[in-house]
Motif scaffolding. Structure first.
Motif, PDB file in Angstrom:
ATOM      1  N   LEU A 121      -4.724   1.750   8.937  1.00  0.00           N
ATOM      2  CA  LEU A 121      -3.679   1.067   8.180  1.00  0.00           C
ATOM      3  C   LEU A 121      -2.447   1.913   7.918  1.00  0.00           C
ATOM      4  O   LEU A 121      -1.417   1.385   7.506  1.00  0.00           O
ATOM      5  CB  LEU A 121      -4.242   0.593   6.827  1.00  0.00           C
ATOM      6  CG  LEU A 121      -5.433  -0.363   6.888  1.00  0.00           C
ATOM      7  CD1 LEU A 121      -5.939  -0.655   5.477  1.00  0.00           C
ATOM      8  CD2 LEU A 121      -5.056  -1.656   7.594  1.00  0.00           C
ATOM      9  N   GLY A 122      -2.519   3.214   8.156  1.00  0.00           N
ATOM     10  CA  GLY A 122      -1.399   4.072   7.814  1.00  0.00           C
ATOM     11  C   GLY A 122      -1.241   4.189   6.306  1.00  0.00           C
ATOM     12  O   GLY A 122      -2.154   3.879   5.535  1.00  0.00           O
ATOM     13  N   HIS A 123      -0.073   4.617   5.868  1.00  0.00           N
ATOM     14  CA  HIS A 123       0.163   4.866   4.449  1.00  0.00           C
ATOM     15  C   HIS A 123       1.155   3.881   3.830  1.00  0.00           C
ATOM     16  O   HIS A 123       1.463   3.998   2.647  1.00  0.00           O
ATOM     17  CB  HIS A 123       0.667   6.299   4.253  1.00  0.00           C
ATOM     18  CG  HIS A 123      -0.293   7.333   4.759  1.00  0.00           C
ATOM     19  ND1 HIS A 123      -1.321   7.843   3.990  1.00  0.00           N
ATOM     20  CD2 HIS A 123      -0.406   7.932   5.982  1.00  0.00           C
ATOM     21  CE1 HIS A 123      -2.018   8.722   4.704  1.00  0.00           C
ATOM     22  NE2 HIS A 123      -1.478   8.800   5.913  1.00  0.00           N
ATOM     23  N   GLN A 126       2.002   2.579   9.401  1.00  0.00           N
ATOM     24  CA  GLN A 126       1.280   1.314   9.558  1.00  0.00           C
ATOM     25  C   GLN A 126       0.016   1.449  10.404  1.00  0.00           C
ATOM     26  O   GLN A 126      -0.657   0.434  10.671  1.00  0.00           O
ATOM     27  CB  GLN A 126       2.216   0.258  10.156  1.00  0.00           C
ATOM     28  CG  GLN A 126       3.431  -0.010   9.268  1.00  0.00           C
ATOM     29  CD  GLN A 126       4.367  -1.058   9.845  1.00  0.00           C
ATOM     30  OE1 GLN A 126       3.940  -1.963  10.558  1.00  0.00           O
ATOM     31  NE2 GLN A 126       5.648  -0.930   9.547  1.00  0.00           N
ATOM     32  N   GLY A 127      -0.306   2.648  10.830  1.00  0.00           N
ATOM     33  CA  GLY A 127      -1.545   2.882  11.559  1.00  0.00           C
ATOM     34  C   GLY A 127      -1.644   2.073  12.847  1.00  0.00           C
ATOM     35  O   GLY A 127      -0.662   1.522  13.343  1.00  0.00           O
ATOM     36  N   SER A 149       6.496   5.271   3.481  1.00  0.00           N
ATOM     37  CA  SER A 149       5.670   6.379   2.999  1.00  0.00           C
ATOM     38  C   SER A 149       6.073   7.721   3.605  1.00  0.00           C
ATOM     39  O   SER A 149       5.902   8.768   2.972  1.00  0.00           O
ATOM     40  CB  SER A 149       4.193   6.102   3.289  1.00  0.00           C
ATOM     41  OG  SER A 149       3.963   5.934   4.680  1.00  0.00           O
ATOM     42  N   ILE A 177       0.814  -1.225   0.000  1.00  0.00           N
ATOM     43  CA  ILE A 177       0.000   0.000   0.000  1.00  0.00           C
ATOM     44  C   ILE A 177       0.845   1.270   0.000  1.00  0.00           C
ATOM     45  O   ILE A 177       0.300   2.374  -0.044  1.00  0.00           O
ATOM     46  CB  ILE A 177      -0.959   0.027   1.210  1.00  0.00           C
ATOM     47  CG1 ILE A 177      -0.174   0.144   2.534  1.00  0.00           C
ATOM     48  CG2 ILE A 177      -1.866  -1.192   1.213  1.00  0.00           C
ATOM     49  CD1 ILE A 177      -1.063   0.369   3.750  1.00  0.00           C
ATOM     50  N   SER A 178       2.174   1.131   0.048  1.00  0.00           N
ATOM     51  CA  SER A 178       3.039   2.315   0.159  1.00  0.00           C
ATOM     52  C   SER A 178       3.061   3.122  -1.139  1.00  0.00           C
ATOM     53  O   SER A 178       3.255   2.560  -2.224  1.00  0.00           O
ATOM     54  CB  SER A 178       4.466   1.893   0.511  1.00  0.00           C
ATOM     55  OG  SER A 178       5.336   3.012   0.490  1.00  0.00           O
ATOM     56  N   LYS A 204      -5.096  10.839   8.864  1.00  0.00           N
ATOM     57  CA  LYS A 204      -5.667  10.664   7.531  1.00  0.00           C
ATOM     58  C   LYS A 204      -5.941   9.197   7.214  1.00  0.00           C
ATOM     59  O   LYS A 204      -6.785   8.888   6.371  1.00  0.00           O
ATOM     60  CB  LYS A 204      -4.724  11.255   6.480  1.00  0.00           C
ATOM     61  CG  LYS A 204      -4.593  12.771   6.558  1.00  0.00           C
ATOM     62  CD  LYS A 204      -3.615  13.282   5.522  1.00  0.00           C
ATOM     63  CE  LYS A 204      -3.466  14.802   5.613  1.00  0.00           C
ATOM     64  NZ  LYS A 204      -2.477  15.313   4.619  1.00  0.00           N
ATOM     65  N   SER A 205      -5.203   8.295   7.874  1.00  0.00           N
ATOM     66  CA  SER A 205      -5.425   6.858   7.669  1.00  0.00           C
ATOM     67  C   SER A 205      -5.090   6.141   8.972  1.00  0.00           C
ATOM     68  O   SER A 205      -4.049   5.484   9.085  1.00  0.00           O
ATOM     69  CB  SER A 205      -4.543   6.329   6.524  1.00  0.00           C
ATOM     70  OG  SER A 205      -4.768   4.958   6.313  1.00  0.00           O
ATOM     71  N   PRO A 206      -5.944   6.265   9.975  1.00  0.00           N
ATOM     72  CA  PRO A 206      -5.612   5.795  11.319  1.00  0.00           C
ATOM     73  C   PRO A 206      -5.528   4.280  11.473  1.00  0.00           C
ATOM     74  O   PRO A 206      -4.819   3.790  12.342  1.00  0.00           O
ATOM     75  CB  PRO A 206      -6.740   6.359  12.198  1.00  0.00           C
ATOM     76  CG  PRO A 206      -7.882   6.572  11.253  1.00  0.00           C
ATOM     77  CD  PRO A 206      -7.271   6.930   9.939  1.00  0.00           C
TER      78      PRO A 206
END
Length: 468
Positions: free
Chosen positions: A351-353, A379-380, A357, A134-135, A347-349
């Protein structure tokens, strides 16, 4: 140790001679760096990697553990004359050779894993494969992320699991990591000397960055207990012990790191108390007293050498902090970077980015100068929970050997101070930036060494108890 050093030297000489022979036959083939000298040394190192791993040695464990540390030095020697970044074959080739050795080695072994170990390996590969995928930085780190996260580290786990079962595992790994501790120290001093003259620079803060002493400090934290355990097992005299102590202290001095002083000094004192008898402690206290007596003269010397300026620049207001917690926060000096990481987390709590990233979504640094904030951004909450559950399991394993002797409290002490360093000074774990010259996974390998050392101590002490 002398026989091992001789073996390393012989294999390095053979590697160099082989590359020189090829260069003499094909004069222009291997000249890919800024000079023939640089190219020959780099290719000689690759050759040494293959020889040290695939040629018989009674010290094979040393060669497996040493290559990531040696690779860090060769990366700095390559500079930017060879393509850098996590997708560079020039940076990853030593790890690829290592992975080929692991695969070949595992074909000859019957690997037996517990259910928890199988679950850990499956979860590690699954989680990190997902966070790589997902990076938004994937195109610049995909090869390095795949090699280090999904191949090298899981295979180190399997390799140490197998070698841990040998009765001589603990004395062997103490010897090997003590030697690597000395090697890393001397190499760091060499980099400081080389860096101080880099392009005529007399700025020792620039030297500190060239030698990457902040990153190296985390490795010393994890290597230090093995150096002390080796010293204790072999009843080393006070002078060699003080020399080991001096290596660590010297790296702290040249790091110009406030975090190093506030974290490493207590760590050194606690660890020396854990492993030293009364006589040794008296010698250490006497040496520290002599240093204190000569401190004014030493500081005067540093002023003449323009060294004190950088210490004053970094430490001038350190005593003004109102509490120990405030001092640690001041040590990091990263409040704004942490805020950026936290905003990315919001912004993405969940899964993270994705891994890597922060390098492109943040202010340009490869991490957020804190393991916690780096994990939050990349990685959230899922990644944070997974990693800290992993750390908790490791901590429990290390703490379990504490009652087997006061000196074994070094293991959990090292782990605690490593985490403290990672949360206040900078995150040092797997390094796979898109542009940097250094690609490495030394810290997780040393954490695995701590884990399997503790596990070996538990298994073999229980076996001895049952036999008795």
């Amino acid at each position: 140790m002398a026989r091992l050093i001789l073996e390393i030297g012989v294999k390095m000489i053979i590697s160099l001679l082989l590359v020189l022979l090829v260069v003499s036959l094909f004069s222009d083939t291997l000249i890919v760096g800024e000079s023939a000298f640089q190219s020959v040394i780099v290719f000689a190192f690759y050759t040494y990697c293959a020889i040290s791993l695939f040629v018989y040695s009674e010290h094979k464990l040393f060669h497996v553990l040493s290559l990531p540390i040696f690779t860090q030095f060769i990366h700095l020697f390559q500079k930017y004359n060879f393509p850098a970044g996590a997708n560079s074959i020039w940076r990853l080739l030593p790890f690829m050779i290592l992975d080929l050795y692991f695969i070949n080695y595992f074909f000859t072994k019957n690997i037996s894993l517990s259910v928890s170990q199988k679950l850990f390996l499956v979860s590690w590969i699954t989680f990190h494969a997902f966070f790589l995928t997902i990076s938004p930085n994937l195109d610049r780190i995909i090869l390095g992320g795949f090699v280090l996260f999904l191949l090298t580290l899981p295979m180190y786990f399997l390799y140490l699991k197998i070698t841990m079962e040998a009765l001589d595992f603990r004395p062997a790994i103490e010897l090997y990591l003590c030697l690597l501790y000395i090697t890393l120290g001397l190499g760091t001093f060499g980099l400081v000397v080389a860096g101080s003259g880099y392009k005529g620079s007399d700025n020792l803060l620039a030297t500190r960055n060239i030698s990457d002493t902040n990153v190296t400090m985390a490795y010393f934290i994890l290597l230090w207990p093995f150096a002390l355990l080796y010293s204790d097992r072999n009843r080393l005299a006070v002078l060699p012990l003080l020399l080991l102590f001096g290596i660590f202290a010297g790296v702290v001095i040249f790091s110009f790191s406030r975090g190093a002083v506030l974290i490493i000094v207590p760590y050194l004192l606690i660890s020396m108390v854990l492993v030293s008898n009364l006589t040794r402690l008296r010698w250490v206290i006497s040496t520290a007293t002599l240093i204190a007596l000569f401190a004014p003269d030493l500081f005067h010397f540093l002023e003449n050498e323009d060294l004190a300026y950088f210490w004053q620049l970094r430490f001038g207001n350190i005593m003004s902090a109102s509490s120990a917690l405030a001092k640690l926060q001041e040590t990091s000096g990263r409040a704004e970077i942490h805020a950026i990481a936290y905003q990315l987390f919001l912004k993405s709590p969940l899964l993270g980015h994705g891994i890597g990233s922060f390098e492109i979504l943040g202010p340009g640094y490869r991490e957020a100068h804190s393991l916690f904030y780096t994990l939050l951004a990349e990685q959230g909450m899922i990644g944070v929970l997974y990693m800290y559950m992993t750390f908790a399991g490791l901590g429990v394993s290390l703490f379990s050997v504490y009652k087997k002797g006061r000196k074994y409290a070094l293991l959990v002490t090292s782990f605690i101070f490593y985490l403290l360093f990672n949360h206040t000074v900078g995150s040092v774990f797997v390094i796979i930036p898109g542009k940097s010259v250094t690609i490495n996974c030394i810290a997780p390998i040393l954490l695995l060494s701590l884990y399997f050392y503790a596990k070996s101590l538990n298994i073999h002490s229980n076996s001895v108890r049952q036999d008795g």
